[in-house]
Design a protein around this motif. Structure first.
Motif, PDB file in Angstrom:
ATOM      1  N   GLY A 197     -24.737  28.765 -27.711  1.00 39.85           N
ATOM      2  CA  GLY A 197     -25.831  28.792 -26.068  1.00 39.85           C
ATOM      3  C   GLY A 197     -25.108  29.768 -25.369  1.00 39.85           C
ATOM      4  N   SER A 198     -25.159  29.748 -23.564  1.00 44.18           N
ATOM      5  CA  SER A 198     -24.683  30.672 -23.199  1.00 44.18           C
ATOM      6  C   SER A 198     -23.710  29.832 -22.689  1.00 44.18           C
ATOM      7  N   VAL A 199     -22.364  30.228 -21.949  1.00 43.81           N
ATOM      8  CA  VAL A 199     -20.997  29.728 -21.316  1.00 43.81           C
ATOM      9  C   VAL A 199     -21.312  29.389 -19.932  1.00 43.81           C
ATOM     10  N   ALA A 200     -22.830  29.914 -19.407  1.00 45.88           N
ATOM     11  CA  ALA A 200     -23.461  28.947 -18.138  1.00 45.88           C
ATOM     12  C   ALA A 200     -23.880  27.446 -19.214  1.00 45.88           C
ATOM     13  N   ALA A 201     -24.798  27.655 -19.751  1.00 48.42           N
ATOM     14  CA  ALA A 201     -25.112  26.023 -20.291  1.00 48.42           C
ATOM     15  C   ALA A 201     -23.912  25.661 -20.749  1.00 48.42           C
ATOM     16  N   TRP A 202     -23.213  26.247 -21.483  1.00 47.42           N
ATOM     17  CA  TRP A 202     -21.548  24.927 -22.338  1.00 47.42           C
ATOM     18  C   TRP A 202     -21.563  24.171 -20.815  1.00 47.42           C
ATOM     19  N   ILE A 203     -21.346  25.065 -19.491  1.00 48.72           N
ATOM     20  CA  ILE A 203     -20.456  24.507 -18.239  1.00 48.72           C
ATOM     21  C   ILE A 203     -20.649  23.757 -17.838  1.00 48.72           C
ATOM     22  N   GLY A 204     -22.923  24.103 -17.988  1.00 44.21           N
ATOM     23  CA  GLY A 204     -23.272  22.863 -17.627  1.00 44.21           C
ATOM     24  C   GLY A 204     -23.750  21.590 -17.821  1.00 44.21           C
ATOM     25  N   THR A 205     -23.467  21.700 -19.312  1.00 40.11           N
ATOM     26  CA  THR A 205     -23.716  20.811 -20.006  1.00 40.11           C
ATOM     27  C   THR A 205     -21.944  19.678 -20.016  1.00 40.11           C
ATOM     28  N   ILE A 206     -20.949  20.310 -19.862  1.00 43.45           N
ATOM     29  CA  ILE A 206     -20.028  19.387 -19.356  1.00 43.45           C
ATOM     30  C   ILE A 206     -20.183  18.854 -18.051  1.00 43.45           C
ATOM     31  N   ALA A 207     -20.331  19.888 -16.922  1.00 42.92           N
ATOM     32  CA  ALA A 207     -20.632  18.980 -15.146  1.00 42.92           C
ATOM     33  C   ALA A 207     -21.840  17.864 -15.901  1.00 42.92           C
ATOM     34  N   ARG A 208     -22.773  17.600 -16.378  1.00 42.63           N
ATOM     35  CA  ARG A 208     -23.547  17.057 -16.815  1.00 42.63           C
ATOM     36  C   ARG A 208     -23.243  15.869 -17.086  1.00 42.63           C
ATOM     37  N   ASN A 209     -22.099  15.786 -18.231  1.00 45.24           N
ATOM     38  CA  ASN A 209     -22.094  14.504 -18.960  1.00 45.24           C
ATOM     39  C   ASN A 209     -20.607  14.026 -18.135  1.00 45.24           C
ATOM     40  N   ARG A 210     -19.809  14.789 -17.551  1.00 42.59           N
ATOM     41  CA  ARG A 210     -19.623  14.454 -16.590  1.00 42.59           C
ATOM     42  C   ARG A 210     -19.866  13.524 -15.561  1.00 42.59           C
ATOM     43  N   ALA A 211     -20.866  13.991 -14.909  1.00 41.34           N
ATOM     44  CA  ALA A 211     -21.595  13.246 -14.239  1.00 41.34           C
ATOM     45  C   ALA A 211     -22.577  11.680 -14.472  1.00 41.34           C
ATOM     46  N   LEU A 212     -23.187  11.744 -15.933  1.00 39.57           N
ATOM     47  CA  LEU A 212     -23.004  11.161 -16.632  1.00 39.57           C
ATOM     48  C   LEU A 212     -21.856   9.808 -16.691  1.00 39.57           C
ATOM     49  N   ASP A 213     -20.639   9.797 -17.033  1.00 41.29           N
ATOM     50  CA  ASP A 213     -19.581   9.077 -17.154  1.00 41.29           C
ATOM     51  C   ASP A 213     -19.878   8.900 -15.992  1.00 41.29           C
ATOM     52  N   ILE A 214     -19.610   9.713 -14.620  1.00 37.43           N
ATOM     53  CA  ILE A 214     -19.009   8.885 -13.687  1.00 37.43           C
ATOM     54  C   ILE A 214     -20.195   7.689 -13.376  1.00 37.43           C
ATOM     55  N   ILE A 215     -21.617   8.116 -13.510  1.00 29.96           N
ATOM     56  CA  ILE A 215     -22.156   7.457 -12.948  1.00 29.96           C
ATOM     57  C   ILE A 215     -22.439   5.783 -14.060  1.00 29.96           C
ATOM     58  N   GLN A 216     -21.941   5.997 -14.934  1.00 33.46           N
ATOM     59  CA  GLN A 216     -22.052   4.664 -16.150  1.00 33.46           C
ATOM     60  C   GLN A 216     -20.688   4.066 -15.791  1.00 33.46           C
ATOM     61  N   MET A 217     -19.398   4.098 -15.779  1.00 28.61           N
ATOM     62  CA  MET A 217     -18.473   4.064 -14.858  1.00 28.61           C
ATOM     63  C   MET A 217     -19.317   3.493 -13.887  1.00 28.61           C
ATOM     64  N   ARG A 218     -19.390   3.937 -12.520  1.00 29.42           N
ATOM     65  CA  ARG A 218     -20.462   3.508 -11.423  1.00 29.42           C
ATOM     66  C   ARG A 218     -20.889   1.909 -11.642  1.00 29.42           C
ATOM     67  N   GLY A 219     -21.784   2.263 -12.236  1.00 31.82           N
ATOM     68  CA  GLY A 219     -22.461   0.786 -13.339  1.00 31.82           C
ATOM     69  C   GLY A 219     -22.257  -0.194 -13.286  1.00 31.82           C
TER      70      GLY A 219
END
Length: 193
Positions: A81-103
């Protein structure tokens, strides 16, 4: 509901540049990371804000994303995939980790805003100034033509790249860049004292 944005093949050159910058990051080139950050962080931040809906959390997550990009640059597989998609995936996963921890914590609504627990509360004067700035921004945004207002909304509040805004608006990229530049200039003139 808007259809999903599909990027056109003109992004190939941009992804080539991003791939080169990422390869330089893998070799330890901090300047390449800064250039990659400058090119990709606005859209990444917009996506983090949409998921986290909290500026402080999004700021922290953005820093975590680019630390991860730096540490894992050598692991990027271009064929996947593209670099932008890779960075987007890292960002999405980090956000989901934060949401899960807050939950798993005490509900933040019941605890109040934890970020402000140990910070001095703003004075009424500071709060009034912030409200006045927000009112002025709304007033100035309302003075823009509908196309300019929509383009700024997509680029700066929704976190889309200029290319994504151009696809969304079904306009050439150069036209969209000019529209956004003119709209920003009008907004700046309106907001200046």
């Amino acid at each position: 509901m808007q259809p999903a944005v599909r990027l056109v093949s003109s992004n190939t050159g941009r992804d080539e540049e991003y791939s080169s910058l990422l390869a330089a990051c893998a070799r330890g080139d901090a300047t390449a990371l800064k250039r990659l950050y400058d090119a990709t962080s606005p859209a990444t931040y917009g996506r983090l804000m949409r998921l986290l809906r909290d500026r402080a959390l999004a700021d922290d997550a953005l820093q975590d994303v680019y630390v991860s990009v730096w540490r894992n640059a050598a692991k990027f597989e271009r064929g996947r995939g593209s670099v932008a998609a890779w960075i987007g995936t890292i960002a999405r996963n980090r956000a989901l980790d934060i949401i899960q921890m807050r939950g798993r914590e005490v509900p933040l609504e019941a605890a109040g805003d934890l970020d402000t627990w140990f910070e001095p509360q703003p004075s009424p004067e500071v709060e009034l100034a912030s409200m006045q700035e927000a009112t002025a921004l709304r007033r100035c945004m309302d003075q823009l033509d509908a196309d300019g207002r929509a383009a700024l909304q997509r680029a700066y509040f929704d976190g889309l790249s200029y290319a994504e805004v151009a696809v969304w608006a079904d306009r050439p990229l150069g036209t969209m860049k000019s529209l956004i530049r003119r709209s920003l200039a009008s907004l700046k003139r309106c907001l200046e004292p």
